[in-house]
Design a protein around this motif. Structure first.
Motif, PDB file in Angstrom:
ATOM      1  N   GLY A   1      53.122 -97.834 -35.350  1.00 45.78           N
ATOM      2  CA  GLY A   1      53.316 -97.967 -36.791  1.00 45.78           C
ATOM      3  C   GLY A   1      53.667 -96.638 -37.435  1.00 45.78           C
TER       4      GLY A   1
ATOM      5  N   HIS B   1      56.001-103.054 -37.937  1.00 49.03           N
ATOM      6  CA  HIS B   1      55.159-101.869 -38.137  1.00 49.03           C
ATOM      7  C   HIS B   1      55.948-100.571 -38.079  1.00 49.03           C
ATOM      8  CE1 HIS B   1      51.632-104.436 -36.408  1.00 49.03           C
ATOM      9  NE2 HIS B   1      51.812-104.648 -37.685  1.00 49.03           N
TER      10      HIS B   1
ATOM     11  N   ASP C   1      55.883-100.981 -32.912  1.00 49.01           N
ATOM     12  CA  ASP C   1      54.874-101.980 -33.260  1.00 49.01           C
ATOM     13  C   ASP C   1      53.476-101.433 -33.062  1.00 49.01           C
ATOM     14  OD1 ASP C   1      54.190-104.747 -33.971  1.00 49.01           O
ATOM     15  OD2 ASP C   1      53.452-104.890 -31.924  1.00 49.01           O
TER      16      ASP C   1
ATOM     17  N   GLN D   1      55.161-109.834 -30.876  1.00 49.95           N
ATOM     18  CA  GLN D   1      55.882-108.982 -31.834  1.00 49.95           C
ATOM     19  C   GLN D   1      57.135-109.672 -32.369  1.00 49.95           C
ATOM     20  OE1 GLN D   1      57.337-105.109 -30.530  1.00 49.95           O
ATOM     21  NE2 GLN D   1      58.148-104.669 -32.563  1.00 49.95           N
TER      22      GLN D   1
ATOM     23  N   GLU E   1      49.655-102.281 -44.639  1.00 48.62           N
ATOM     24  CA  GLU E   1      49.377-102.799 -43.291  1.00 48.62           C
ATOM     25  C   GLU E   1      49.900-104.217 -43.212  1.00 48.62           C
ATOM     26  OE1 GLU E   1      45.608-102.385 -41.406  1.00 48.62           O
ATOM     27  OE2 GLU E   1      45.248-100.473 -42.401  1.00 48.62           O
ATOM     28  N   LYS E   2      50.902-104.397 -42.375  1.00 46.83           N
ATOM     29  CA  LYS E   2      51.594-105.674 -42.366  1.00 46.83           C
ATOM     30  C   LYS E   2      51.355-106.430 -41.056  1.00 46.83           C
ATOM     31  CE  LYS E   2      55.696-103.784 -42.674  1.00 46.83           C
ATOM     32  NZ  LYS E   2      55.404-102.356 -42.442  1.00 46.83           N
TER      33      LYS E   2
END
Lengths: 593, 593
Positions: free
Chosen positions: A63, A259, A60, A423, A254-255
């Motif tokens: 990434g 990640h 996370d 997360q 980019e989410k």
């Protein structure tokens, strides 16, 4: 940092007390003796809790990184992937012919839940590969299977699915990616695909892209879509890797979450592709992959809810804050643990009753798939087809809500990334969106699956519920009242909703579609209600038989009673909404919003 | 990138059609002529949509940065803050004596919604300052007011509130921060506070921390807590800044959202503090700030829902995907816009009916505050005290759900940060947590507010609903059926829940507290139902009077009908849950979870 404990005991309960797998006549189920399944689950539990879970936060935070066309996965992913491959976990339910272990889907699902719960972003690399391999298995030529499957089953090579383009997701008929036929029987694929999970990365020797594209000169719209195998590296006749194919990664998105998985824009510039299945029947082939993926995504909803719940429960037992309203329970400490407070319990019971019910639902679904594939059971096939959008849509919507509830237990600490609860919610969120957004699942359910084969699958479902109630009523007054009566009421609500659709959807389909989301949710509740009634019965039986761990079965019954009393009655609200029809939903002109 | 359009017209509708502000006898309301309020809202709309909204994504992406004890806010924040100060927006509803404009709270709320919607993280700098200034206004000595308020009203200096410590949030009786009395009447404050919004930053000349601490030798627990003013820079007698005080920022928290606001760990090392209000009565003083903050947080729930809805609506009108099931609506295009699909409409109508109902609820609440403060109306004071946890808890829970629905409309694009929908959900999430997590709000409502003053405020609320129904029934059959009947049913559910608590909570308070969350939500629905019934009536009146913009009022009625048909019936489900009592909630021993 959050931790993960594999729910081995509960999975064993579902396999053996609820599903009675060894007593089933589905081929292969006779091997699933408790000791055998326990050994597998224990091993998977060790790997996921000690290797994958600690990498979840790393993925996370770090990434994926794109540098000069190369995608680097987060620290530790590569090594963990090697361990997963070495353990043979990637081919658990794949044919032995291609290096798999040929176990039933029900075992693949039980193990899969642990993988997803411990590290969803990581598990997607093998998950997509599994889906792509399944599509090749179902639609490929023998040569294609021999070329790709051994390496895909072992995850030496990974797979992807390429559907979405910038201007079209759900409506794939508008796709622009082209496939030009070549003299050698191959195609040149040109176009751009977006949101490609595991699209490019550094953990596999080759990446096998399954790509939807339109053969030039073919029919317009969705009828002109075909499916192609487009390997990152072409494969020579001797199985060695050949030329680099014309497929490159454009960027990493980019989410909000996941990640650790590289979600890529993929550019195909005259890449060599090989038709998989028939020309212009790409959607059919892709659906083999999609249906499997949808069940897997439903499981992600459960999985994130479980790991979030586990941590919320630990926190609630640990964190001292306030006093029980009925008198101090930790009088020697400065305060009582959070878990004494009724509203915290309500939240924890919501989570627990969902997680355990959903686990049963998923494994029951997997057993239907086994019945369909291994025993050619047409009824099971029809039923799981009906339930697929419910599993995907309901479990991911509810699963997301449960991660939010778990995060809430942490108070302010839930909002701080360091604690890890954020997360779980951010990762869980994608499951409501990908593989067909949940609105599309609801549409699939109400617009297509309900009426499939003359509605016989939904009727079979109601019959099953009715028979369960009939077969088990009148034996225990409390069980009737706590379990069977609520299930009966909820099932009646669901039938009434179906009736409303039949009576009103004919004259105006909007009357049905305005209630599709509510119907999907009420269907999900009835399924979990059925699971809880069955689990309640199985637990009573175990207690009657003098099971050694009485507390486990008592707890199961108490959790079931909670679900029946507090969650299942949601069907009535959904029915009210459905029966209000389309008038208020469709009243406004778009301009007046 | 998302955009924001200030809902000026709808705010005018609430102020003038619903609340009839100019006809109220609350002092100051006579000045709120439509032209006057419109001018203010238009100006605030320009500033928020053109200056603050474009900085929202910047703040999310850049976040705040701590370097050598200095916190840097994101690019552009400082300049925008200057513009806000120059426009006089920070003291809108503050006394003229200290540089404010003395407008009613109802105007402060109307403008505040725009600020929060356009940029929540940014707006918190002035929001916390407002809260701290209100506490000084209510509890400070004249000298303290003169020293701090002028600069706080103008936001030359900003403010904070310091409650939470690592081991205690809700249960502040456990706090460890100490205040040692000094000979000069000041105190030395020592301890660590966490989650301090706007704790340190580069946009103000001074920061006035309000800090809860325990005076050494005082009573144990919450009864020994006092409130202190601890300025970053001590203030000399002539008003100039003196020595740097012993308060430093330990770190900036990495959060799920509101990255543009610096959430700090603050260390107090013998910092000089000045008692605000009375010794050991810190919670009372802090509650002045908290109650205001809770209403402001409820507004954040509405605000994020609104901006998310606006963008989802644009996307739904814009994005072409699929065809209307009743026939193509955009036959010349490759597909129809998303908004033709019933399930998308359902989602948009959920959002729209929530946003407009919540806006009315918030401004009604603000008008009750005005009645209490400006007209010394005890009934209004009691009612808004009852409604405060509902506004905070219900509007932030629902507001969050609505941002999730808005994000869902975007499909896969909703999950990509670039599109901005993720930020709305991540920012909205905090509102359910801070200023008393929503479980605490529900506890406050059921455990304290319901029975306050012998339950007379909740009875007054029911009386108000009953009277509205009685006064308006029988004039229009459709209005009775669409609005009044559902409101009556929902209000009856709420009364039945209150009755259940009374009858069962006495013997076991867990029977009440197990239903607290459901009660808060059903109360919220009844409030929004009441708002919609009133707005429906006001819209019918406007149409009868031949209002020029008929479509606006017709739309209002249609939106209200949706809420009554699809959302308000949720009260029945909440009642069912409440009436199932505590047995299933409290059944398990903590060890058996």
């Amino acid at each position: 940092m959050p931790s993960y404990t594999a729910p081995t005991k509960d999975l064993q309960f579902v396999l053996h007390n609820l599903l009675n797998v060894t007593k089933s006549d589905i081929p292969g189920y006779d091997e699933l003796e408790p000791d055998f399944t326990s050994a597998i689950l224990e091993e998977a539990g060790k790997l996921t809790s000690s290797v994958l879970a600690p990498l979840n936060a790393v993925g996370d935070k770090e990434g994926c990184r794109l540098e000069n066309g190369v995608v680097y996965t987060p620290t530790g992913f590569k090594e963990a992937f090697e361990q997963v491959k070495e353990g043979g976990w990637t081919g658990l339910d794949m044919p032995e012919q291609y290096g798999g272990q040929n176990m039933p889907a029900v075992m693949g699902s039980a193990v899969g839940e642990m993988f997803s719960a411990s590290n969803q972003a990581f598990t997607m690399y093998q998950g997509l590969t599994h889906g792509a391999a399944s599509a090749i298995l179902a639609h490929g030529t023998d040569a294609q299977k021999d070329t790709y499957l051994p390496n895909m089953v072992s995850c030496e090579w990974t797979g992807t699915m390429n559907l979405t383009e910038p201007h079209c997701g759900t409506d794939l008929g508008m796709m622009r990616t082209k496939a030009e036929p070549q003299d050698d029987g191959s195609y040149k694929i040109t176009g751009q695909k977006i949101f490609i999970s595991s699209g490019e990365h550094d953990m596999a020797g080759n990446i096998i892209h399954l790509v939807l594209a339109k053969i030039t000169g073919g029919p317009e719209g969705i009828k002109g879509v075909s499916l192609f195998i487009v390997p990152k590296f072409l494969v020579n006749d001797d199985g060695s890797l050949g030329d680099r194919n014309g497929v490159t990664v454009g960027k990493i998105e980019e989410k909000m979450g996941i990640h650790g998985n590289s979600t890529c824009v993929m550019n195909y510039d005259g890449a060599t592709g090989f038709l998989l299945g028939e020309e212009h029947k790409g959607m059919r082939a892709m659906f083999t992959m999609m249906n499997e993926a949808r069940l897997g995504v439903g499981m992600q909803g459960l999985a994130q809810a479980d790991v979030a719940y586990q941590n919320a429960l630990d926190y609630a037992k640990d964190r001292l804050q306030g006093r029980a309203v009925t008198g101090a329970e930790n009088p020697d400490g400065p305060a009582d643990p959070l878990i004494v407070h009724p509203d915290i319990r309500r939240s924890l019971m919501d989570q627990k009753s969902f997680v355990e019910g959903a686990r049963a639902f998923i494994l029951w679904g997997a057993s239907l798939i086994d019945a369909a594939h291994r025993a050619d059971d047409k009824a099971a096939d029809g039923l799981v087809s009906l339930l697929t959008p419910v599993i995907k849509g309901f479990l991911t919507d509810q699963g997301y809500d449960m991660t939010i509830k778990a995060q809430q237990v942490y108070g302010g600490h839930g909002y701080i990334e360091e604690w890890g609860m954020s997360q779980f919610t951010r990762d869980a969120r994608i499951a409501q969106i990908y593989e067909g957004a949940n609105g599309v699942q609801a549409l699939d359910l109400v617009g297509r699956k309900l009426a499939q084969d003359g509605g016989k699958h939904v009727m079979a479902f109601f019959e099953m519920v009715k028979n369960f109630i009939k077969d088990n009523a009148g034996q225990d007054e409390a069980f009737d009242k706590d379990f069977l009566d609520p299930l009966k009421a909820a099932s009646k609500d669901l039938q009434a909703a179906g009736m409303y659709f039949m009576q009103n959807g004919m004259k105006n389909p909007n009357h049905a579609l305005s209630g599709s989301n509510d119907f999907m949710h009420m269907f999900g509740h009835v399924c979990l209600g059925l699971m809880w009634a069955r689990m309640g019965k199985a637990s009573m039986d175990a207690l009657t038989e003098g099971a050694s761990d009485a507390a486990f079965y008592e707890t199961k019954l108490a959790t079931g009673r909670y679900y029946m009393a507090r969650q299942l009655p949601a069907t009535a609200l959904h029915l009210t909404r459905i029966q209000s029809g389309a008038d208020t939903v469709m009243a406004l002109d778009a301009a007046n919003f």
